[in-house]
Write an enzyme that holds these catalytic residues in place. Structure first.
Site, PDB file in Angstrom:
ATOM      1  N   HIS A  65      24.978  -4.770   8.789  1.00 45.53           N
ATOM      2  CA  HIS A  65      25.751  -4.253   7.654  1.00 45.53           C
ATOM      3  C   HIS A  65      25.316  -4.888   6.328  1.00 45.53           C
ATOM      4  CE1 HIS A  65      28.612  -7.765   8.199  1.00 45.53           C
ATOM      5  NE2 HIS A  65      28.614  -7.680   6.896  1.00 45.53           N
ATOM      6  N   ASP A 109      25.854  -5.054  15.308  1.00 46.39           N
ATOM      7  CA  ASP A 109      25.720  -5.479  13.903  1.00 46.39           C
ATOM      8  C   ASP A 109      24.688  -6.596  13.806  1.00 46.39           C
ATOM      9  OD1 ASP A 109      26.076  -5.796  11.238  1.00 46.39           O
ATOM     10  OD2 ASP A 109      28.106  -6.653  11.356  1.00 46.39           O
ATOM     11  N   SER A 206      28.526 -13.217   5.943  1.00 47.18           N
ATOM     12  CA  SER A 206      27.943 -12.250   6.884  1.00 47.18           C
ATOM     13  C   SER A 206      26.493 -12.558   7.189  1.00 47.18           C
ATOM     14  CB  SER A 206      27.967 -10.838   6.274  1.00 47.18           C
ATOM     15  OG  SER A 206      29.240 -10.317   6.304  1.00 47.18           O
ATOM     16  N   GLY A 207      26.101 -12.332   8.445  1.00 44.16           N
ATOM     17  CA  GLY A 207      24.697 -12.493   8.810  1.00 44.16           C
ATOM     18  C   GLY A 207      24.326 -13.911   9.188  1.00 44.16           C
TER      19      GLY A 207
END
Ligand SMILES: *[C@@H]1O[C@H](CO)[C@@H](O)[C@H](O)[C@H]1NC(C)=O
Ligand SMILES: *[C@@H]1O[C@H](CO)[C@@H](O)[C@H](O)[C@H]1NC(C)=O
Length: 256
Positions: A65, A109, A206-207
């Site tokens: 994402h 994801d 995120s990530g």
């Protein structure tokens, strides 16, 4: 109902751009030690959007994402985003988003970023982190940690200095019970932090990796509607062990 929740969650996905403040940060953590040599800042238009981590001399893992139609790059070799030297620390990338990724609630994801040149593993403080085996069992693992440049409070801002926090793995059954009942949960996730503690990740994280015993077992995926006031419901990570065969295709292709 499902549709409504879906939209709500997507709006609050854990990415964050410095310019518009829509990303994910570490809650109640502290400044990271110098030793997080695998941490990457995944950037869009040269601004931090997501975390990531180096897994070989030319591949970084992040969340699917975090993808953007605008120019993406990766910064390696500094905990401080104000000390980026483009010539040596910034890498252009080729993107390989998981082919089955649709949105965060459907899972998968995860995205690989292939660096345009090999990461300089010598002088600069850069080193890949170990990945789990395909069948790694998290049972018995108590303490893990997550790091990122995301918000330090709900609706906050990206920080310059990488931060880190200790979190515990939460059993899948407990995790699902704490989220809205009846919600179709993604497969292949790990829950940790955010519940039963005041610690967790936030927009801009995120990530980034969930690290247990020196192994990157998870990728920061999402929390509950952008709320980082913990305790809330458990934070959700992509379970990397389930994607090892997919990752290995790239790493092996690369080595031959
Ligand atoms: C990146 O830059 C382009 C071109 O200037 C701009 O249109 C776009 O909105 C920017 N995107 C982000 C996410 O900053
Ligand atoms: C995590 O826990 C370890 C061991 O208890 C401790 O040494 C370390 O400082 C903690 N890290 C953070 C970021 O709080």
């Amino acid at each position: 109902m499902m549709h409504g929740l879906h939209k709500f969650l997507l709006f609050h996905v854990l990415t964050c751009l410095r310019q518009n403040g829509l990303g994910s940060e570490i809650i109640n953590g502290k400044k990271a030690k110098k030793s997080l040599l695998y941490m990457a800042s995944v950037q869009v238009n040269r601004s931090h959007k997501c975390g990531g981590f180096l897994i070989s001399e030319d591949f970084v893992v992040t969340a699917a994402h975090c993808d953007s139609p605008h120019p993406m790059s990766v910064v390696l070799g500094t905990n401080n985003l104000r000390k980026v030297v483009d010539d040596t620390m910034r890498y252009n990338v080729m993107k390989y988003k998981h082919p089955d990724y649709v949105d965060i609630l459907s899972g998968n994801d995860i995205m690989l970023l292939k660096l345009s040149r090999k990461a300089h593993l010598g002088k600069k403080p850069i080193k890949p982190i170990k990945l789990p085996s395909h069948h790694m069992n998290l049972k018995g693992i108590k303490k893990c940690s997550v790091a990122g440049w995301g918000f330090t409070r709900t609706g906050g801002q990206i920080v310059d200095e990488l931060r880190e926090v200790n979190v515990s793995i939460i059993k899948l059954k407990v995790c699902k019970d704490k989220w809205l009942p009846g919600v179709k949960f993604p497969h292949n996730i790990i829950c940790a932090g955010g519940y039963g503690t005041d610690k967790g990740f936030c927009q801009g994280d995120s990530g980034g990796p969930l690290v247990c015993n020196g192994i990157a077992v998870g990728v920061v995926s999402f929390n509950n509607g952008g709320n980082c006031d913990y305790p809330d419901v458990p934070n959700i990570y992509t379970d990397i062990s389930k994607f090892i065969p997919w990752i290995n295709v790239f790493l092996k292709k690369n080595n031959s």
